[in-house]
Design an enzyme around this catalytic site. Sequence first.
Site, PDB file in Angstrom:
ATOM      1  CG  HIS A   1      -2.341   1.019   1.541  1.00 35.17           C
ATOM      2  ND1 HIS A   1      -1.594   2.077   2.358  1.00 35.17           N
ATOM      3  CD2 HIS A   1      -2.764   1.835   0.661  1.00 35.17           C
ATOM      4  CE1 HIS A   1      -2.637   3.238   2.052  1.00 35.17           C
ATOM      5  NE2 HIS A   1      -2.631   2.977   0.333  1.00 35.17           N
TER       6      HIS A   1
ATOM      7  CG  HIS B   1       0.275  10.174   2.106  1.00 33.29           C
ATOM      8  ND1 HIS B   1       0.498   9.050   3.136  1.00 33.29           N
ATOM      9  CD2 HIS B   1      -0.714   9.720   1.895  1.00 33.29           C
ATOM     10  CE1 HIS B   1      -0.383   7.952   2.792  1.00 33.29           C
ATOM     11  NE2 HIS B   1      -1.405   8.656   2.964  1.00 33.29           N
TER      12      HIS B   1
END
Length: 437
Positions: free
Chosen positions: A132, A176
Amino acid sequence: MLLRKLWPAVLATRTIFGQSVIVITGTAATGTLSGDGVLPTGLTYASFSTTRTISQNTASSLTLSGSNGTATTNGTTSTGSLINLVGATSTTNGTATTTASQNARPTNTQACNNYVEFCDRSYANITEIAAHNSPFAVKRNAFSNQDYGVVDQLNDGIRMIQGQTHLENNTLFYCHTNCNLLNAGTVEAEFKKIADWVAAHPFDVVTLLIGNAGPGLIPLNDYIGPITNSGLLRYAYRPPKIPMALADWPTLGELILRQKRVVIWMDYAANQTAIDYILDEFSQMWETPYSPTNDAFPCNVDRPPGLAPRDASNRLYLANHNLNAQVSIPGMDSKFLIPNTAVINQTNSVRGPGSLGLMANNCETQWNRAPNFLLVDYYNRDGTDPGAVFRVAAAHNNVTYNRKCCGSAVSVASTGRPIPLMQMLATSLIVLFVFTL
Ligand SMILES: *[C@@H]1O[C@H](CO)[C@@H](O)[C@H](O)[C@H]1NC(C)=O
Ligand SMILES: *[C@@H]1O[C@H](CO)[C@@H](O)[C@H](O)[C@H]1NC(C)=O
Ligand SMILES: *[C@@H]1O[C@H](CO)[C@@H](O)[C@H](O)[C@H]1NC(C)=O
Ligand SMILES: *[C@@H]1O[C@H](CO)[C@@H](O)[C@H](O)[C@H]1NC(C)=O
Ligand SMILES: *[C@@H]1O[C@H](CO)[C@@H](O)[C@H](O)[C@H]1NC(C)=O
Ligand SMILES: *[C@@H]1O[C@H](CO)[C@@H](O)[C@H](O)[C@H]1NC(C)=O
Ligand SMILES: *[C@@H]1O[C@H](CO)[C@@H](O)[C@H](O)[C@H]1NC(C)=O
Ligand SMILES: *[C@@H]1O[C@H](CO)[C@@H](O)[C@H](O)[C@H]1NC(C)=O
């Protein structure tokens, strides 16, 4: 034996070398067929199939190395671990077939994605561990999801690389949530690491899941540059159908023989009519709920919304198994999700509440087949059980995990019953490559 009078418009040399099928297509040729850099180097398959187009009067030679066996072509027999398959010598067109004696098949000892058992198995029938937010391995940053970068991940056995891409200043970055929080560099640089690894590992199939994180929907065309410039394009799999149902997927062995060893998916904005090698995720793969903050990890369909169970059963699926915690950042209004590292050992373990093992079992029970991808954070953080996540996958793949984990570890060969490689190639003529020399 060569049937000279039927000589080549198509010269089909069907050689039983283990299960190898060598198909040579061509007009008249002289000389031998040559290794041309297309074959992966260090090829040790007990099975190989290829098609070559030979120009008239071109001298060439094809050398295949495999495990020990016997190859017969053009009336000659070679034995040993280096076998020279000597091709055509003719200047007239026609058709010729050579058939070798059918010796006992050697067992396949070449692993595909670390297991010999996988060579014969469909891409749709293998459970792989997915990293992930793979690129987010920035030390001392709470928005990181991994300890190790993509090269370690691949060496350790991760076979799906997932991450969110953001367009900023006209460049694609792996960031992110927002490039101020964590910027792991350009997408192209990350793809290059993957392409280099793929080039160096000719028997591995790697899946990329690209998150199209915006702003808005990043146009598909923006991804062509990074995929092309990184060197990934030549390995990109282009599916023969849209959409691919479960039964349509080739085996890993087929992907490897074709050297189409990178399967690229995108969550939003894919258009396979426009770009056939960027696969649309949600018409061919579904996901369980993502970014959960509680550890129930249900195995229901979350995306695409409203997918009927009947249709879900005919698609690949990905189990999101990364647990999050919600945090506030001083000076910023919104709340953010970061990996819940306090309980990561349990989240990534083989058994127990909230574990990966439990979720995978529940999924298999509910859908009568295991997830294709188990998406995890910090795959190496397995408490006292290094490699637990890989052990979970192995259990569902009916193989034994026997490698070292994790991070720059020396891999140990996996054990398992050797299974003959690609039996179908032994019995069918498959035209895999056509090259004009
Ligand atoms: C192939 O044969 C050689 C010589 O007999 C032997 O040394 C080698 O170990 C064999 N390789 C395999 C893969 O069986
Ligand atoms: C292949 O067979 C033909 C016909 O027997 C022969 O002329 C030719 O030399 C052979 N080629 C090789 C490389 O052995
Ligand atoms: C062989 O086939 C090629 C391609 O079809 C053709 O151009 C050539 O004239 C043929 N040669 C002979 C001798 O028939
Ligand atoms: C984009 O450009 C601006 C202005 O030069 C700069 O502040 C910002 O850091 C750049 N963004 C990235 C991701 O490099
Ligand atoms: C996908 O691409 C094709 C070919 O470029 C185009 O005709 C079609 O409109 C596109 N579909 C969508 C939904 O944008
Ligand atoms: C996870 O397990 C390892 C090994 O037992 C231990 O060192 C580490 O502190 C544990 N981490 C957490 C967050 O419990
Ligand atoms: C899928 O793989 C399992 C081993 O994990 C095997 O038993 C089964 O036959 C395979 N199913 C298909 C449809 O290939
Ligand atoms: C699992 O593998 C073993 C051999 O390792 C085999 O005997 C068994 O049939 C396999 N089970 C399934 C479901 O494929």
